[in-house]
Write a protein that holds these residues in place. Sequence first.
Motif, mmCIF file in Angstrom:
data_model
loop_
_atom_site.group_PDB
_atom_site.id
_atom_site.type_symbol
_atom_site.label_atom_id
_atom_site.label_comp_id
_atom_site.label_asym_id
_atom_site.label_seq_id
_atom_site.Cartn_x
_atom_site.Cartn_y
_atom_site.Cartn_z
ATOM 1 N N GLU A 20 18.989 24.453 -2.587
ATOM 2 C CA GLU A 20 18.571 24.744 -3.957
ATOM 3 C C GLU A 20 18.837 23.586 -4.913
ATOM 4 O OE1 GLU A 20 20.636 28.437 -4.763
ATOM 5 O OE2 GLU A 20 18.740 29.513 -4.553
ATOM 6 N N LYS A 21 19.893 22.853 -4.672
ATOM 7 C CA LYS A 21 20.271 21.792 -5.605
ATOM 8 C C LYS A 21 19.240 20.667 -5.625
ATOM 9 C CE LYS A 21 24.590 20.919 -5.955
ATOM 10 N NZ LYS A 21 25.979 20.456 -5.666
ATOM 11 N N THR A 22 18.742 20.281 -4.456
ATOM 12 C CA THR A 22 17.820 19.151 -4.360
ATOM 13 C C THR A 22 16.376 19.567 -4.129
ATOM 14 O OG1 THR A 22 18.138 18.957 -1.977
ATOM 15 C CG2 THR A 22 19.663 17.729 -3.394
ATOM 16 N N LYS A 23 16.153 20.855 -3.825
ATOM 17 C CA LYS A 23 14.829 21.356 -3.463
ATOM 18 C C LYS A 23 14.268 20.658 -2.231
ATOM 19 C CE LYS A 23 14.173 24.598 -6.485
ATOM 20 N NZ LYS A 23 13.970 26.019 -6.080
ATOM 21 N N GLN A 24 15.144 20.236 -1.354
ATOM 22 C CA GLN A 24 14.727 19.725 -0.055
ATOM 23 C C GLN A 24 14.754 20.877 0.949
ATOM 24 O OE1 GLN A 24 17.106 16.358 1.081
ATOM 25 N NE2 GLN A 24 16.231 15.028 -0.496
ATOM 26 N N GLY A 25 13.793 20.857 1.887
ATOM 27 C CA GLY A 25 13.685 21.968 2.817
ATOM 28 C C GLY A 25 13.553 21.534 4.260
ATOM 29 N N ASP A 101 23.930 20.292 0.168
ATOM 30 C CA ASP A 101 24.915 21.319 0.531
ATOM 31 C C ASP A 101 24.781 21.927 1.919
ATOM 32 O OD1 ASP A 101 26.278 21.286 -1.978
ATOM 33 O OD2 ASP A 101 24.643 22.461 -2.851
ATOM 34 N N ILE A 102 23.729 21.611 2.663
ATOM 35 C CA ILE A 102 23.505 22.294 3.930
ATOM 36 C C ILE A 102 23.859 21.398 5.104
ATOM 37 C CG2 ILE A 102 21.822 23.439 5.413
ATOM 38 C CD1 ILE A 102 20.295 24.253 2.928
ATOM 39 N N ASN A 103 24.723 21.906 5.963
ATOM 40 C CA ASN A 103 25.104 21.234 7.201
ATOM 41 C C ASN A 103 24.491 21.985 8.377
ATOM 42 O OD1 ASN A 103 26.948 19.212 6.047
ATOM 43 N ND2 ASN A 103 28.161 21.000 5.478
#
Length: 258
Positions: A20-25, A101-103
């Motif tokens: 959500e922070k970077t809007k990367q998916g 934030d995602i690992n």
Amino acid sequence: MKGLLTECAIYGYSRGVIDEKTKQGAVVDPVEPEKVIGVAKEHGVEVKLVLTTHHHWDHAGGNEKIKELVPGIKVYGGSIDNVKGCTNKVDNGDKLTLGADINILSLHTPCHTKGHISYYLTGKEEDEPAVFTGDTLFVAGCGKFFEGTAEQMYESLCVTLASLPKPTQVYCGHEYTVKNLQFAQTVEPENGKITEKLSWAQQQRESGLPTIPSTIAEELEINPFMPADLPEVQEKVGCKSAVEALRKIRQLKDNWRG
């Protein structure tokens, strides 16, 4: 899953994950890439990664197309699984990141295919973890032993995946829940958790709603393949070890016509 929005894009067998922070998916097994990318654009998401669980066409079949649609996208897949369109091979224990934030932890979960990878995702401390299990672990079921053995499936299901934190949300590759639970009742007819879950799943499907995700905790209660270590389960299927019981239950499922 707070902060990860794992159900942003669901088309066919695909799942989408957003930081959500970077809007990367990232997308998991995007067999309908045009629709997945369309949904991502609607949400203002830049798709950076493809996480492929295994080489079968209904999981890896969209990889080449998504590379055309998103030049430079990284396509991950198991190092020994011959994944179509793969640009980055992963092995057990390899770590990836998405956004801020995602690992993502790669878990080798062989048997359905020899190089099958499940992807374990964690976010911020308050987020619930998730695991994308492809065709290794289904809600109340497991994949056929196409390229592996009962010993491998035991390690994949009952050791690797069962050891994940119990709140971990399980996102599998197919909506087989109702049939799996109907079979589970034949193995454990006295298991009230299976009966409750089946009733719920039937209502979900009648309403056109998904039954995915479940959790590791729930799978340990309703999945007939995961408690193979229990003597009472082994006794029910006439076996004396967990691996034998797992093999026997899979044989029963393969021959079951519910």
